[in-house]
Write a protein that holds these residues in place. Structure first.
Motif, PDB file in Angstrom:
ATOM      1  N   ILE A 258      36.843 -14.283  64.284  1.00 37.81           N
ATOM      2  CA  ILE A 258      35.852 -14.584  63.249  1.00 37.81           C
ATOM      3  C   ILE A 258      34.781 -13.511  63.193  1.00 37.81           C
ATOM      4  N   SER A 259      34.238 -13.136  64.356  1.00 37.03           N
ATOM      5  CA  SER A 259      33.148 -12.164  64.362  1.00 37.03           C
ATOM      6  C   SER A 259      33.616 -10.813  63.855  1.00 37.03           C
ATOM      7  N   ALA A 260      34.881 -10.486  64.076  1.00 39.84           N
ATOM      8  CA  ALA A 260      35.397  -9.200  63.631  1.00 39.84           C
ATOM      9  C   ALA A 260      35.422  -9.086  62.112  1.00 39.84           C
ATOM     10  N   LEU A 261      35.446 -10.227  61.420  1.00 41.90           N
ATOM     11  CA  LEU A 261      35.454 -10.224  59.955  1.00 41.90           C
ATOM     12  C   LEU A 261      34.110 -10.643  59.379  1.00 41.90           C
ATOM     13  N   ALA A 262      33.117 -10.860  60.219  1.00 44.86           N
ATOM     14  CA  ALA A 262      31.880 -11.488  59.769  1.00 44.86           C
ATOM     15  C   ALA A 262      30.758 -10.516  59.427  1.00 44.86           C
ATOM     16  N   VAL A 263      30.897  -9.247  59.780  1.00 40.39           N
ATOM     17  CA  VAL A 263      29.828  -8.280  59.511  1.00 40.39           C
ATOM     18  C   VAL A 263      30.176  -7.481  58.262  1.00 40.39           C
ATOM     19  N   ASP A 264      29.350  -7.620  57.231  1.00 44.50           N
ATOM     20  CA  ASP A 264      29.573  -6.929  55.968  1.00 44.50           C
ATOM     21  C   ASP A 264      28.945  -5.546  55.917  1.00 44.50           C
ATOM     22  N   GLU A 265      27.802  -5.401  56.558  1.00 46.95           N
ATOM     23  CA  GLU A 265      27.023  -4.196  56.291  1.00 46.95           C
ATOM     24  C   GLU A 265      26.139  -3.820  57.473  1.00 46.95           C
ATOM     25  N   VAL A 266      26.053  -2.525  57.743  1.00 44.54           N
ATOM     26  CA  VAL A 266      25.121  -1.983  58.728  1.00 44.54           C
ATOM     27  C   VAL A 266      24.320  -0.887  58.035  1.00 44.54           C
ATOM     28  N   VAL A 267      23.007  -1.000  58.085  1.00 43.81           N
ATOM     29  CA  VAL A 267      22.135  -0.013  57.461  1.00 43.81           C
ATOM     30  C   VAL A 267      21.201   0.560  58.519  1.00 43.81           C
ATOM     31  N   ILE A 268      21.130   1.877  58.587  1.00 44.51           N
ATOM     32  CA  ILE A 268      20.193   2.567  59.480  1.00 44.51           C
ATOM     33  C   ILE A 268      19.112   3.179  58.607  1.00 44.51           C
ATOM     34  N   GLU A 269      17.864   2.825  58.867  1.00 48.24           N
ATOM     35  CA  GLU A 269      16.775   3.314  58.030  1.00 48.24           C
ATOM     36  C   GLU A 269      15.504   3.504  58.850  1.00 48.24           C
ATOM     37  N   LYS A 270      14.512   4.047  58.204  1.00 48.55           N
ATOM     38  CA  LYS A 270      13.229   4.255  58.850  1.00 48.55           C
ATOM     39  C   LYS A 270      12.568   2.913  59.108  1.00 48.55           C
ATOM     40  N   GLY A 271      12.115   2.706  60.334  1.00 51.31           N
ATOM     41  CA  GLY A 271      11.477   1.446  60.674  1.00 51.31           C
ATOM     42  C   GLY A 271       9.983   1.486  60.453  1.00 51.31           C
ATOM     43  N   SER A 272       9.366   0.311  60.455  1.00 54.37           N
ATOM     44  CA  SER A 272       7.911   0.234  60.310  1.00 54.37           C
ATOM     45  C   SER A 272       7.226   0.221  61.673  1.00 54.37           C
ATOM     46  N   ARG A 273       7.841  -0.449  62.646  1.00 47.33           N
ATOM     47  CA  ARG A 273       7.269  -0.510  63.991  1.00 47.33           C
ATOM     48  C   ARG A 273       7.822   0.567  64.899  1.00 47.33           C
ATOM     49  N   MET A 274       9.062   0.957  64.663  1.00 50.99           N
ATOM     50  CA  MET A 274       9.731   1.959  65.476  1.00 50.99           C
ATOM     51  C   MET A 274      10.396   2.975  64.548  1.00 50.99           C
ATOM     52  N   PRO A 275      10.755   4.146  65.069  1.00 50.14           N
ATOM     53  CA  PRO A 275      11.347   5.168  64.204  1.00 50.14           C
ATOM     54  C   PRO A 275      12.631   4.748  63.513  1.00 50.14           C
ATOM     55  N   VAL A 276      13.445   3.919  64.188  1.00 47.33           N
ATOM     56  CA  VAL A 276      14.757   3.555  63.663  1.00 47.33           C
ATOM     57  C   VAL A 276      14.857   2.048  63.500  1.00 47.33           C
ATOM     58  N   LEU A 277      15.297   1.613  62.322  1.00 44.42           N
ATOM     59  CA  LEU A 277      15.578   0.204  62.066  1.00 44.42           C
ATOM     60  C   LEU A 277      17.066   0.077  61.750  1.00 44.42           C
ATOM     61  N   ILE A 278      17.762  -0.781  62.481  1.00 45.00           N
ATOM     62  CA  ILE A 278      19.172  -1.060  62.205  1.00 45.00           C
ATOM     63  C   ILE A 278      19.266  -2.490  61.679  1.00 45.00           C
ATOM     64  N   ASN A 279      19.699  -2.618  60.434  1.00 47.11           N
ATOM     65  CA  ASN A 279      19.841  -3.921  59.782  1.00 47.11           C
ATOM     66  C   ASN A 279      21.318  -4.275  59.662  1.00 47.11           C
ATOM     67  N   VAL A 280      21.702  -5.408  60.208  1.00 43.59           N
ATOM     68  CA  VAL A 280      23.086  -5.884  60.144  1.00 43.59           C
ATOM     69  C   VAL A 280      23.141  -7.108  59.236  1.00 43.59           C
ATOM     70  N   THR A 281      24.022  -7.082  58.241  1.00 50.11           N
ATOM     71  CA  THR A 281      24.185  -8.219  57.328  1.00 50.11           C
ATOM     72  C   THR A 281      25.542  -8.861  57.558  1.00 50.11           C
ATOM     73  N   MET A 282      25.529 -10.173  57.790  1.00 51.76           N
ATOM     74  CA  MET A 282      26.756 -10.914  58.094  1.00 51.76           C
ATOM     75  C   MET A 282      27.099 -11.856  56.960  1.00 51.76           C
ATOM     76  N   ASN A 283      28.393 -12.092  56.740  1.00 48.08           N
ATOM     77  CA  ASN A 283      28.816 -13.116  55.783  1.00 48.08           C
ATOM     78  C   ASN A 283      29.016 -14.450  56.482  1.00 48.08           C
ATOM     79  N   ASN A 284      28.955 -14.432  57.818  1.00 50.81           N
ATOM     80  CA  ASN A 284      29.151 -15.644  58.610  1.00 50.81           C
ATOM     81  C   ASN A 284      28.345 -15.477  59.885  1.00 50.81           C
TER      82      ASN A 284
END
Length: 369
Positions: A258-284
């Motif tokens: 299930i977990s192997a199919l549950a992550v739709d998106e990973v975004v690496i961007e500039k963070g507000s508190r730290m230099p790097v923000l990694i955002n993971v979006t899941m469908n489940n």
């Protein structure tokens, strides 16, 4: 064993790797593809495994992903001629290409694991470049600069070579693949770096950082340098279901499938508190297993811990909502539940627990070195 697909093939599931001119530096997105509609896409009877269970394959446009990753990497390296020359030499090196293919053969065909070949190398390479750029833009000094060994060009060269070669040791065996990778990378690195570093003294020093990144990418042992930490975290970001370039058994639905199919998106961007923000979006919400077991430990147990903010959330149209957002705070996950409650849980880092148990058994103080 070849990771390529015909250039004219349409992108099956809309997988895409993007770079934007905004604070968002890297985006790996694979839309759709739940267990139900993956099954429904097959116009012919599903294959049957040896145990008679239904087996389907979730595919992604490999050639497209490699092309997009290549474009992103070249864009990031445009101002760093030595690193760009090293990257171009690597991606056309016959030995490196063979290493990626054989690593994939062993991990996917013999062990049934996820992709560890060319696509994984290029995707993690692009992610590592995004992370490196964010760190340098924030004034962070990687170890190569801090130690006086080299400059940003050397940092980019180290990270791209270390990241793209980190998994080649799998061609020998998964067990001990980190050390195998160091040995296999040596001739490739010497061939690529020889023309770029006329001074063997400096070349050897820079190479040591690359070998350290390869040896420590799976936290066994944990990385000591920031460059190695970047490689480990970049490796941990390739957790979308697009990496499931292997067969999944639908007859045995568990947290792994299930977990192997549950992550739709990973975004690496500039963070507000730290230099790097990694955002993971899941469908489940089952995708939290991927974040907790694969990505979070690579943030916590590396020098990247001070520079990365990690968040995970489910899509509103996903499964029945249990939690709305998860963020990493130190070595704990803070979970925002749908009812408004907030829960803190410790990250279950199995490697660290095993290490602590061994240390306790030996009676050695935990802070001893």
């Amino acid at each position: 064993m070849d990771d390529s697909t015909p250039p004219g093939s349409p992108p099956p599931e809309g997988a895409v790797l993007q770079r934007r001119a905004t604070d968002q530096k890297f985006k790996l997105s694979v839309q759709g593809g739940t267990v139900q509609d993956v099954e429904g896409r097959h116009s012919e009877p599903l294959n049957r495994g040896d145990n008679g269970r239904r087996v389907v394959e979730f595919t992604t446009p490999r050639a497209k992903l490699i092309d997009e990753a290549n474009a992103a990497i070249r864009d990031d390296l445009a101002g760093y001629p030595r690193a760009l020359a090293a990257y171009d030499a690597l991606r056309g090196d016959p030995e490196a290409l063979a290493c990626w293919d054989m690593a994939n053969y062993v991990t996917m065909r013999k062990l049934g694991y996820n992709d560890h070949g060319r696509v994984h190398a290029f995707i993690t390479g692009a992610a590592s470049m995004a992370i490196t750029q964010l760190l340098l833009d924030a004034g962070v000094k990687p170890d190569i600069i801090e130690s006086g060994v080299g400059d940003p060009d050397d940092v980019y060269l180290t990270v791209i070579l270390g990241t793209m070669l980190h998994d080649i040791g799998n061609q020998i065996h998964r067990v001990g693949h980190e050390a195998h990778g160091v040995a296999l990378a040596l001739p490739v690195l010497d061939r690529i770096m020889g023309p770029l570093y006329s001074d063997p003294f400096k070349r050897t020093k820079v190479r040591s950082f690359i070998l350290g990144a390869i040896n420590c990418h799976d936290l066994n042992p944990p990385p000591l340098t920031l460059e190695a930490g970047i490689t480990a975290v970049a490796d941990g970001t390739d957790i979308t279901k697009g990496r499931g370039r292997k067969a999944f058994s639908l007859g045995s639905v568990d947290i792994h499938s299930i977990s192997a199919l549950a992550v739709d998106e990973v975004v690496i961007e500039k963070g507000s508190r730290m230099p790097v923000l990694i955002n993971v979006t899941m469908n489940n919400s089952g995708g939290i297993f991927q974040v907790e077991e694969i990505l979070a430990p690579k943030v916590i147990r590396t020098p990247m811990r001070r520079f990365v903010e990690l968040r995970a959330s489910t899509r509103p149209q996903g499964d029945e909502q249990i939690l709305s957002r998860v963020r990493l705070d130190g070595d704990h996950f803070v979970m925002d539940l749908e009812g408004g409650e907030q829960v803190e849980v410790e990250v279950k880092d199995t490697q660290k627990r095993a290490q602590d148990a061994i240390v306790a058994q030996l009676g050695v103080p935990s802070d001893s070195r």
